[in-house]
Write an enzyme that holds these catalytic residues in place. Structure first.
Site, PDB file in Angstrom:
ATOM      1  NE  ARG A 165      -1.623  -2.408   2.966  1.00  0.00           N
ATOM      2  CZ  ARG A 165      -1.802  -3.683   2.419  1.00  0.00           C
ATOM      3  NH1 ARG A 165      -2.626  -3.969   1.473  1.00  0.00           N
ATOM      4  NH2 ARG A 165      -1.002  -4.458   2.993  1.00  0.00           N
ATOM      5  CB  THR A 166       3.378   2.677   2.328  1.00  0.00           C
ATOM      6  OG1 THR A 166       2.765   2.325   3.347  1.00  0.00           O
ATOM      7  CG2 THR A 166       4.226   3.997   2.490  1.00  0.00           C
ATOM      8  CE  LYS A 180      26.672  -4.315  -6.830  1.00  0.00           C
ATOM      9  NZ  LYS A 180      27.077  -3.404  -7.846  1.00  0.00           N
ATOM     10  NE  ARG A 218       7.172   0.794   4.996  1.00  0.00           N
ATOM     11  CZ  ARG A 218       6.021   0.313   4.991  1.00  0.00           C
ATOM     12  NH1 ARG A 218       5.761  -0.979   4.698  1.00  0.00           N
ATOM     13  NH2 ARG A 218       5.231   0.921   5.424  1.00  0.00           N
ATOM     14  CG  HIS A 229       3.796   4.400   8.575  1.00  0.00           C
ATOM     15  ND1 HIS A 229       4.060   5.036   7.487  1.00  0.00           N
ATOM     16  CD2 HIS A 229       3.435   3.051   7.973  1.00  0.00           C
ATOM     17  CE1 HIS A 229       3.753   4.685   6.490  1.00  0.00           C
ATOM     18  NE2 HIS A 229       3.487   3.437   6.790  1.00  0.00           N
TER      19      HIS A 229
END
Length: 687
Positions: free
Chosen positions: A436-437, A465, A486, A514
């Protein structure tokens, strides 16, 4: 309990100085403003002499500098003889006022060729305000369209006018407007109680149908303004009564009474007395400036208690609920419990105070909306800002964000996509899985005409890496204008922001915050229920690791809510958050049984028990299905309660609930699109 309102601006005030100080002067008028919770007044030019040239402007500003107790700005008046010289003074004033209909004084402009010269010559980055009614208003809007000049329409009073402004806005014309309390709360039916000349005002009090139309179209109204126009009772009761009402000390009590009657919300007031006036007139927000209001205080409006020199009010004896108890100007108490403390000369000129610059570039304002300019608006409230925590937002900020989000919703419904962010690029940097986000930020950017660099699986990037987070964001900002991040670790977004030159938007950092989810959650509550003030919100499930409830509870603490926390002991709301909210005098209750609070709940916010956060899976198994919302649960809830969930769900809400109109969780996802569209536009200087 006291509620704090940010710096409030009355954009339409008559101080009567120079020329008629027996009615009002800068001293008494600004004292009245502070008593009414107003910290900035923008004053009209139809004094005696009128403010139409450099000499009269200096007379007015000199008097204000000596006497004003609150901050102020002065309008210029346009006439047939100053059409070409006025632009040279634009930076010194808050706007040009054109009187195109009947008014008090000699500033009315009849010749449309004079209108055209003013529209053509007045700078597009300076406010042009008009007194225009009915057909004259239509002609003024036509001129604004012809000359591609933003226009602000004063004291709208009639149904045909507000509907015309609605149509103009829907066509993308650059129109803003204001409505006065006397047109919202009085009509021609009140003439008999106002005793002849005391009912005279311009525009005149309209019909009850006109009054109802203003309320029905309140979403079109940008500002509340008093048109404070004091005259003595001897003048009002005379043979030729001058038109006008005092209003500085009654506007906030009247609007707050409407809040208690659920006709308005507090955010409606903040938007139209704080957020929009600052935006439309290019005003810098006064720091550490506010008023405190006792929302529970009931009393009668009595002119004997007022500070205005005119000594009367058309609202004498009205019963209201909501009293201004203190007004603070730049950290200093200016008014408290009936006494004006601020000294004459304390007030500052909003133009000279900030070097004569205007923070809002009106020249680049949107063709589609009052909030959405098509050029960069570097003075916009959130331009270039990181969005890291809900702690950075005030109620005024939230009102602004949600107004823009609401406009985004309307825009998507009308045209689907539009090129507000054409040429801008978003980097979606997700170190954790997201549906969703990630998708909503992508959709938000593309709906606004921008492009997206998607990095939803960092295992395919240089992170695999061993590249550090600071190096990753510093690389991506070379390609993008904004980065949505995120990350599984708390504080990761703050770390990224420390190294990035471009805005960072926190899309979730571990069990921390959030903020964009909390914003869309609060927007959902307001859109679904009309207001957040006074609600009972029950948060259910994983409150320990649920970053969404951590952020949402902090936002809700700005409103007079009751918070119920329902969870097993091992998933209780963190004590530091409970303590933080307790300091704001918000009622909080902890339970393990949902039924104990369900019947009183207005918003049921359900969360998933997050398996990925548990080190001991046996503990997860014990609590994962402890709470399940099903049809039987909903039978015990309010008929107007809404159920929310940040999703994904894994059994805590039965699919049988989906058909219940109270199930708001999928609508909640749609609201997220509009909220994130607003945030992207704001940090990129387009709103």
């Amino acid at each position: 309990m006291l509620t704090r309102f940010p710096s409030l601006v009355d954009v339409h005030v008559h101080m009567r100085e120079p020329g008629e100080t027996h009615k009002e002067d800068w001293d008494s008028g600004t004292a009245a403003a502070l008593a009414g919770g107003i910290t900035t007044v923008l004053t009209m030019p139809n004094t005696q002499p009128a403010i139409t040239n450099a000499d009269t402007l200096e007379i007015a500003l000199s008097a204000a500098k000596q006497k004003a107790r609150c901050d102020y700005g002065q309008y210029f008046g346009g006439n047939s003889s100053n059409r070409t010289e006025l632009p040279a003074h634009a930076a010194k004033v808050v706007g040009l006022k054109l009187y195109l209909d009947q008014t008090f004084g000699d500033l009315k402009i009849d010749d449309m060729s004079d209108w055209q010269t003013h529209f053509a010559k007045w700078p597009r980055n300076a406010t042009l305000a008009v007194h225009a009614e009915g057909k004259t208003m239509a002609a003024a809007i036509l001129h604004a369209a012809m000359f591609d000049h933003p226009i602000h329409i004063c004291h709208v009073s009639r149904r045909e006018e507000i509907l015309l402004i609605r149509a103009a806005k829907e066509k993308g014309l650059q129109v803003t407007c204001e409505v006065c309390p006397h047109h919202l709360f009085l009509s021609e039916e009140d003439f008999s109680t106002l005793q002849g000349g005391r009912g005279e005002v311009r525009p005149r009090l309209a019909t009850k149908a006109d009054q109802d139309a203003l309320w029905a179209n309140l979403d079109v109204v940008d500002c509340f303004a008093t048109d404070h126009a004091p005259h003595t009772l001897a003048e009002k009761d005379g043979e030729n009564p001058p038109p006008g009402f005092p209003g500085l000390e009654t506007i906030l009590p009247l609007l707050l009474a409407a809040v208690s009657e659920e006709r308005l919300t507090i955010d409606d007031i903040i938007l139209r007395l704080h957020t929009n006036p600052h935006r439309i007139f290019g005003l810098a927000v006064q720091t550490d400036t506010y008023c405190e209001v006792d929302l529970d205080s009931r009393y009668e409006i009595l002119a004997a208690n007022h500070h205005s020199r005119c000594g009367w009010t058309p609202f004498e004896g009205w019963k209201v609920k909501g009293r201004v108890v203190r007004t603070v100007l730049r950290g200093q108490t200016a008014y408290e419990n009936g006494k004006v403390i601020s000294k004459p000369g304390t007030g500052r000129n909003v133009r000279q105070q900030f070097g004569g610059s205007m923070d809002t570039n009106i020249e680049t304002r949107s063709q589609a909306s009052a909030h959405l300019p098509f050029g960069d608006q570097r003075g916009a409230p959130f331009y270039g800002h990181d969005i890291l925590s809900v702690k950075q937002f005030s109620r005024a900020d939230l009102a602004y964000i949600f107004e823009v989000a609401h406009e985004m919703r309307e825009m998507v419904a009308r045209v689907g996509t539009f090129d507000l962010l054409k040429g801008k690029i978003l980097a979606n940097l997700f170190y954790e899985p997201s549906t969703r986000t990630s998708s909503s930020f992508t959709a938000a950017m593309e709906r606004l005409g921008g492009s997206v660099i998607p990095i939803n699986e960092v295992r395919y990037s240089s992170v695999q890496k061993g590249e550090s987070l600071p190096d990753t964001v510093r690389t991506l900002e070379c390609y993008a204008d904004v980065i949505v991040l995120r990350h599984p670790e708390m504080g990761a977004s703050a770390l990224a922001a420390k190294y990035a030159r471009k805005p960072i938007i926190n899309a979730g950092d571990g069990a921390g915050e959030h903020p964009t989810q909390a914003l869309l959650d609060l927007f959902t509550i307001i859109e679904e229920l009309g207001n957040a003030e006074g609600l009972t919100v029950t948060m259910l499930g994983d409150l320990k690791y649920g970053r969404t409830v951590h952020s949402l509870s902090r936002l809700l603490s700005l409103y007079g809510v009751t918070l119920n926390y329902v969870s097993p002991d091992i998933l209780k709301m963190p004590t530091e958050i409970v303590s933080e909210i307790k300091e704001k005098e918000i009622s909080q209750n902890e339970h393990s049984d949902l039924e104990a609070v369900l019947a009183a709940t207005d918003v049921l916010y359900v969360t998933r028990v997050q398996k990925e956060r548990f080190e001991n899976l046996d503990e997860y198994e014990q609590v994962k299905s402890l709470y399940v919302i099903d049809a039987e649960t909903m039978k015990k809830a309010k008929s107007k309660m809404i159920v929310m969930h940040p999703l994904p769900r894994v059994g805590e809400i039965s699919e049988g609930v989906d058909s219940d109109p109270r199930a708001a969780y999928f609508r909640q996802m749609e609201y997220g699109l509009y909220t994130r569209m607003a945030l992207l536009a704001m940090v990129l200087g387009k709103a």
